[in-house]
Design a protein around this motif. Structure first.
Motif, PDB file in Angstrom:
ATOM      1  N   ILE A  54       0.823  -1.204   0.000  1.00 63.60           N
ATOM      2  CA  ILE A  54       0.000   0.000   0.000  1.00 63.60           C
ATOM      3  C   ILE A  54       0.859   1.257   0.000  1.00 63.60           C
ATOM      4  O   ILE A  54       0.561   2.244  -0.680  1.00 63.60           O
ATOM      5  CB  ILE A  54      -0.933   0.011   1.235  1.00 63.60           C
ATOM      6  N   TYR A 231      -8.409   0.373   4.699  1.00 69.80           N
ATOM      7  CA  TYR A 231      -7.453  -0.742   4.750  1.00 69.80           C
ATOM      8  C   TYR A 231      -8.062  -1.965   5.436  1.00 69.80           C
ATOM      9  O   TYR A 231      -7.768  -3.107   5.061  1.00 69.80           O
ATOM     10  CB  TYR A 231      -6.194  -0.295   5.483  1.00 69.80           C
ATOM     11  N   SER A 245      -8.731   0.257  -2.058  1.00 67.34           N
ATOM     12  CA  SER A 245      -7.275   0.201  -2.141  1.00 67.34           C
ATOM     13  C   SER A 245      -6.700   1.553  -2.536  1.00 67.34           C
ATOM     14  O   SER A 245      -5.685   2.005  -1.979  1.00 67.34           O
ATOM     15  CB  SER A 245      -6.849  -0.868  -3.151  1.00 67.34           C
ATOM     16  N   ALA A 248      -7.064   3.895   0.418  1.00 65.51           N
ATOM     17  CA  ALA A 248      -6.099   3.563   1.462  1.00 65.51           C
ATOM     18  C   ALA A 248      -4.703   4.073   1.093  1.00 65.51           C
ATOM     19  O   ALA A 248      -4.007   4.677   1.914  1.00 65.51           O
ATOM     20  CB  ALA A 248      -6.066   2.055   1.691  1.00 65.51           C
TER      21      ALA A 248
END
Length: 352
Positions: A54, A231, A245, A248
């Motif tokens: 991430i 997340y 995603s 995040a």
């Protein structure tokens, strides 16, 4: 261009995170195409594996977007000048490092990568590299160039329609994810969400001057909370999971910048007393380009001897990270010396 300490600090931390990620990833079996999967694991670091996916490379795109839009807003470079500058900083180093270091190293140690096979000859490796089918971590440069070209083509939107550009880049990542997934040419499958993160860096630059200490804390709290929600919220894989995603990744980058802003100036003033830190910052992109496949070679040849002496996977991962840093520094220094000799010869040739 003015140096912003929090961006410098974030770039350095993100790159160190990328290097460490490549040192412990073989423990999780996700890199079987590397021919390196250690028959053990670091389950207690599995959260770090997911966080790395991430944060680290996304943070590099975020910082690059921040600096790109900062440069373009200064008006010191035209669109053409910026394109030439980016080509010099991306395309030339890409082929220079790839031809002299990257492909030979993967061939010598028989390390497979994507479409590059372990038993490929040096000539086959060069053929795949030149045709952009063998990239490994170098996909970052390929995608960075594409994103830069997209932003330059849409440069007319920067002043009046910037927020439309941000929203458009967010939506475009869904198109890239749907239609470019699995395409190896120029690593186009990696376009998904990176364009949005890059433009998001520009969006933060646009509000950067308005961030008072109180607003900075508020933005950090909001982005941190948004990251934790996006997340940890579990949904089936699909459009919604991709949306979460992106949220995040973007929110953690903003949160990290706001957090770094609290102490970046004194920390960088202290760290910059050390020549090693100055060297690392000055050759930031070279460190990124030259560090692979050193972590993979370490895993192939150093893990078992190390484990006989010290029965600790975490100790090995840290040691491999330090070895990677040290050997990469040697490669970067050697590269610098070669370039100096090359530039002197070219200078003498021109004078003659």
């Amino acid at each position: 261009m003015k140096k912003i300490n929090e961006i410098t600090l974030l770039k350095m931390l993100a790159l160190l995170s990328v290097l460490f990620f490549h040192c412990y990833r073989p423990f999780f079996g996700a890199g079987t195409y590397w021919k390196v999967v250690i028959d053990s694991d670091l389950d207690y670091l599995s959260w770090l594996l997911h966080f790395n996916k991430i944060f680290d490379v996304h943070c590099l795109f975020f910082c690059s977007g921040f600096l790109y839009f900062m440069t373009m807003s200064s008006g010191k470079r035209t669109v053409g000048e910026q394109l030439v500058k980016r080509v010099k900083r991306i395309v030339i180093p890409y082929f220079w490092v790839g031809m002299l270091f990257f492909v030979p190293m993967y061939t010598i140690f028989s390390v497979p990568s994507g479409l590059h096979l372990a038993d490929d000859t040096l000539l086959e490796g060069y053929e795949k590299f030149v045709t952009l089918r063998f990239s490994e971590h170098m996909w970052f440069l390929q995608i960075m160039l594409i994103i830069t070209v997209i932003c330059l083509l849409l440069n007319f939107m920067v002043e009046r329609f910037f927020w439309l550009l941000l929203a458009g880049s967010f939506l475009m990542t869904f198109v890239f994810n749907r239609y470019l997934n699995g395409i190896f040419f120029m690593s186009l499958q990696s376009m998904s969400d990176n364009l949005f993160i890059f433009v998001l860096g520009g969006a933060v630059y646009r509000i950067y001057g308005l961030l008072t200490p109180v607003r900075n804390l508020m933005l950090m709290a909001v982005s941190g909370a948004l990251f934790l929600f996006a997340y940890n919220y579990e949904v089936p894989k699909g459009m919604l999971s991709q949306l979460l995603s992106q949220i995040a990744a973007g929110s953690i980058c903003i949160c990290a910048l706001c957090f770094a802003r609290l102490f970046a100036d004194p920390v960088m003033d202290f760290l910059y007393r050390f020549r090693a830190v100055q060297f690392f910052d000055r050759n930031f992109m070279d460190f990124y380009m030259y560090h692979m496949p050193i972590p993979l070679v370490c895993a192939m040849y150093l893990y078992e001897p190390f484990h006989r002496l010290i029965d600790s996977n975490l100790a090995y991962a840290v040691s491999a990270w330090l070895v990677t840093l040290a050997l990469t520094a040697v490669a970067v220094k050697t590269d610098g010396m070669i370039r100096q000799v090359r530039d002197r010869l070219l200078s003498r040739t021109k004078q003659a």
